[in-house]
Write an enzyme that holds these catalytic residues in place. Sequence first.
Site, PDB file in Angstrom:
ATOM      1  N   GLU A 295       1.909   0.976   3.563  1.00  0.00           N
ATOM      2  CA  GLU A 295       1.417   0.250   2.386  1.00  0.00           C
ATOM      3  C   GLU A 295       1.624  -1.238   2.635  1.00  0.00           C
ATOM      4  O   GLU A 295       2.754  -1.683   2.861  1.00  0.00           O
ATOM      5  CB  GLU A 295       2.129   0.684   1.107  1.00  0.00           C
ATOM      6  CG  GLU A 295       1.688   2.053   0.633  1.00  0.00           C
ATOM      7  CD  GLU A 295       2.240   2.452  -0.726  1.00  0.00           C
ATOM      8  OE1 GLU A 295       2.435   1.566  -1.581  1.00  0.00           O
ATOM      9  OE2 GLU A 295       2.476   3.660  -0.918  1.00  0.00           O
TER      10      GLU A 295
ATOM     11  N   GLU B  33       8.323   6.216  -0.930  1.00  0.00           N
ATOM     12  CA  GLU B  33       9.207   5.287  -1.665  1.00  0.00           C
ATOM     13  C   GLU B  33      10.309   6.060  -2.383  1.00  0.00           C
ATOM     14  O   GLU B  33      10.479   5.940  -3.613  1.00  0.00           O
ATOM     15  CB  GLU B  33       8.398   4.405  -2.635  1.00  0.00           C
ATOM     16  CG  GLU B  33       7.446   3.487  -1.907  1.00  0.00           C
ATOM     17  CD  GLU B  33       6.890   2.319  -2.743  1.00  0.00           C
ATOM     18  OE1 GLU B  33       7.110   2.273  -3.954  1.00  0.00           O
ATOM     19  OE2 GLU B  33       6.227   1.454  -2.132  1.00  0.00           O
TER      20      GLU B  33
END
Length: 516
Positions: A319, A195
């Site tokens: 995720e 991220e």
Amino acid sequence: MIMKTIFLFLILFVYSGSFVSAQNNIVINTDLGTEIINKHIYGHFSEHLGTCIYGGYWVGEDSKIPNTAGLRNDVVDALKEIGIPNLRWPGGCFADEYHWMEGIGLRNERPTMINTHWGGVTENNSFGTHEFLELCNQLECEPVICGNLGSGSVREMSQWVEYLNSGNVSPMTELRKVNGQEEPWSVKYWGVGNENWGCGGSMTVEYYTNEMRRYSTFTKNYGDNRLYKIAGGPNSDDYHWMETLMKDGNPGRSFQGVSLHYYTICHNWNKKGSATMFDENEYFTSIKKTLFMDELLEKHIRIMDKYDPNNRVGLVVDEWGNWHDVEPGTNPGFLYQQNTMRDAMVASVNLDLFNKYARRVKMANIAQTVNVLQAMLLTKDDQLVRTPSFYVFKMYKVHHDATLLPSNITSENYTVGSESIPALSATASKDANGKIHVTITNLNPNKEMEVTCDLRGVEKVTFEKGSLITGEKINSFNDFGKKEEISLVSFNDVKVNGNKVSVHIPSKSVVLIELK
Ligand code: AHR
């Protein structure tokens, strides 16, 4: 006369039940499968977050909880039951703050730090590289390690890979041997940051793409082991991120996989909604938002196809899952949530979508295995709970590395208020022994359903066995100290006629049928 005959025929058609079946129909092309459903789609993710690592896996060698080398036996055994193919670690956001050298060597000499991301708790580094690889060894799964690009250095990442994988003479290899591991581990799956648009450094995609290329250059292959590097990909529908990374990131050379993160959040980030106390509207919203994964995969894959027409780069959804409000009274930074039949449905729908796009989706990792978010397992002291999501992963084991059978699904709608979604979700695959497995989810919590499967390409099939996951209510769940409400039970409400199979599916349930 003609009108009368047509009318009579229509009446007969409706009353024979064919009308109902035709509405819910799956045409399965048994002879047209070309794609393998990569078993790594059924992967998992565990972060230094809440009680996932500490308490979830790691209890230490001196614990009264039965363990092998400090790792809970009950957790390891349960995860082996679902055939866990890989485990991603150490984060998440934690990965871009993690300095691996703090987690090696004598445990009582490892530095203590604060886990600033997750609850501000003390992290004493007693679970580090060696413990993680011992866990993967016990689970018989592939490690997926996410390196620190956000706050680390190129040298730090490069040395970690050398420590793990090199069989040469070098300071890192010597250090590994001093710490008790003679042979390299040959770790294959390597995340180049996490991220990086957010907790991994708040970077623009242009900046990240350059950094990723630089870091990737110095994370080397050792011996025969070829790294499968996973570039930090987009957040949800950030198609610009995907476009830039694929255009300028040197796909296929600097990275072999690109990640995608998308969580199902019923309401919004400030008020996500309770894991167990929800009504049908909220249930419907969660499923509808999960179905957005279809559009996400389709659009991201279209971009990948443009820059990588030979399909060298895999899409890695590392995720995903339901993100609810934490259970009342628990640390808000620990992300501890219960898991109901709704979670089971969110799991099966997502897995069906990953299977559908098996040509490009090569790995996925549900967040986060034990005690965090949409977990497979919950632990409390020495007790263990298998969640409804666990049973979906157990049921779907049959699809691991099987051939995807292209299928056309015709489904009635499930309607709440003015909104509708298809009531059915399904996957069909053929395994190495020629057995056909069909998993079907009936998302409607109010209505059982008759589904006809037409198996094109064979004249007849036989029904071998089946299993079912269902609950009394959409918010039924398994809890500590209570009899399991949801598990995998035998199912045989199936009729076969030549190559047509009729399956009677209870409301809010997932079924598996095995055909030969
Ligand atoms: O899974 C919880 C967090 O969600 C991860 O640490 C991060 O990558 C994502 O935002």
